[in-house]
Design a protein around this motif. Structure first.
Motif, PDB file in Angstrom:
ATOM      1  N   VAL A  26       0.796  -1.229   0.000  1.00 43.67           N
ATOM      2  CA  VAL A  26       0.000   0.000   0.000  1.00 43.67           C
ATOM      3  C   VAL A  26       0.831   1.283   0.000  1.00 43.67           C
ATOM      4  N   LYS A  27       2.043   1.236   0.521  1.00 42.98           N
ATOM      5  CA  LYS A  27       2.864   2.466   0.534  1.00 42.98           C
ATOM      6  C   LYS A  27       3.193   2.927  -0.891  1.00 42.98           C
ATOM      7  N   ASN A  28       3.150   2.004  -1.852  1.00 40.92           N
ATOM      8  CA  ASN A  28       3.448   2.341  -3.244  1.00 40.92           C
ATOM      9  C   ASN A  28       2.378   3.221  -3.895  1.00 40.92           C
ATOM     10  N   PHE A  29       1.192   3.273  -3.308  1.00 39.92           N
ATOM     11  CA  PHE A  29       0.140   4.095  -3.899  1.00 39.92           C
ATOM     12  C   PHE A  29       0.486   5.583  -3.869  1.00 39.92           C
ATOM     13  N   GLU A  30       1.393   5.963  -2.987  1.00 42.29           N
ATOM     14  CA  GLU A  30       1.810   7.366  -2.961  1.00 42.29           C
ATOM     15  C   GLU A  30       2.423   7.761  -4.310  1.00 42.29           C
ATOM     16  N   THR A  31       3.132   6.830  -4.952  1.00 42.71           N
ATOM     17  CA  THR A  31       3.747   7.057  -6.266  1.00 42.71           C
ATOM     18  C   THR A  31       2.695   7.346  -7.333  1.00 42.71           C
ATOM     19  N   LEU A  32       1.511   6.763  -7.189  1.00 40.26           N
ATOM     20  CA  LEU A  32       0.468   6.871  -8.202  1.00 40.26           C
ATOM     21  C   LEU A  32      -0.467   8.063  -7.994  1.00 40.26           C
ATOM     22  N   GLU A  59      -0.660   8.829   4.147  1.00 40.70           N
ATOM     23  CA  GLU A  59      -0.133   8.208   5.363  1.00 40.70           C
ATOM     24  C   GLU A  59      -0.471   6.720   5.367  1.00 40.70           C
ATOM     25  N   VAL A  60       0.542   5.889   5.545  1.00 35.05           N
ATOM     26  CA  VAL A  60       0.330   4.446   5.673  1.00 35.05           C
ATOM     27  C   VAL A  60      -0.056   4.175   7.127  1.00 35.05           C
ATOM     28  N   LEU A  61      -1.205   3.529   7.324  1.00 35.30           N
ATOM     29  CA  LEU A  61      -1.684   3.256   8.687  1.00 35.30           C
ATOM     30  C   LEU A  61      -1.236   1.880   9.179  1.00 35.30           C
ATOM     31  N   ASP A  62      -1.207   0.908   8.271  1.00 35.98           N
ATOM     32  CA  ASP A  62      -0.668  -0.416   8.592  1.00 35.98           C
ATOM     33  C   ASP A  62      -0.349  -1.110   7.264  1.00 35.98           C
ATOM     34  N   ALA A  63       0.020  -2.375   7.314  1.00 35.83           N
ATOM     35  CA  ALA A  63       0.476  -3.078   6.099  1.00 35.83           C
ATOM     36  C   ALA A  63      -0.596  -3.179   5.020  1.00 35.83           C
ATOM     37  N   ARG A 121      -8.298   0.236   2.291  1.00 33.50           N
ATOM     38  CA  ARG A 121      -7.731  -0.996   2.860  1.00 33.50           C
ATOM     39  C   ARG A 121      -7.688  -2.061   1.768  1.00 33.50           C
ATOM     40  N   LEU A 122      -6.607  -2.820   1.768  1.00 33.13           N
ATOM     41  CA  LEU A 122      -6.481  -3.956   0.856  1.00 33.13           C
ATOM     42  C   LEU A 122      -7.536  -4.979   1.266  1.00 33.13           C
TER      43      LEU A 122
END
Length: 131
Positions: free
Chosen positions: A24-30, A39-43, A59-60
């Motif tokens: 999910v942290k990769n969504f910042e790139t998009l 902000e990443v809240l958890d995995a 959420r995934l």
């Protein structure tokens, strides 16, 4: 309400695209340039806000290895999903289609249709940034 962004061809395998999207942290790139917060809240969860829009927590929800990633709203107040369908074209190229589906009343749908459409098109056009 259903919105589909144009499919994009990417010079990455379907496995590489899938692994990028389940982190999910990769969504910042998009995200679009007018992002106000990320902000990443958890995995499996992240929160973001675009200028002039409320914060959205995604959420995934489901993943089908190398083929599909489904993100959903963490809140039941505005139920929606964001789905990435990944198709292998070759060992080094794939095609990704993004779709948004939500249940909103007519007034809410009218208010958010344009911003969501623009958001989906930006996510789709930024898929080339997958590394």
């Amino acid at each position: 309400m259903y919105i589909e962004a144009p499919k994009k061809k990417i010079a990455k395998s379907n496995k590489e695209v899938f692994e990028f999207l389940i982190d999910v942290k990769n969504f910042e790139t998009l995200m679009p340039q007018n992002i106000d917060k990320f902000e990443v809240l958890d995995a499996e969860t992240f929160k973001f806000a675009l200028k002039g829009m409320p914060e959205i927590i995604l959420r995934l929800k489901e993943q089908f290895p190398n083929h599909k990633v489904i993100l959903g709203a963490a809140s039941d107040k505005l139920p929606f999903t964001l789905t990435a369908n990944i198709e292998a074209i070759s060992d080094v190229e794939s095609e990704v289609g993004l779709s948004f589906e939500g249940k909103f009343n007519a007034m809410m749908a009218m208010m958010i249709k344009t911003p969501i459409t623009n958001f989906m098109e930006t996510l789709s056009s930024n898929l080339h940034k997958i590394d």
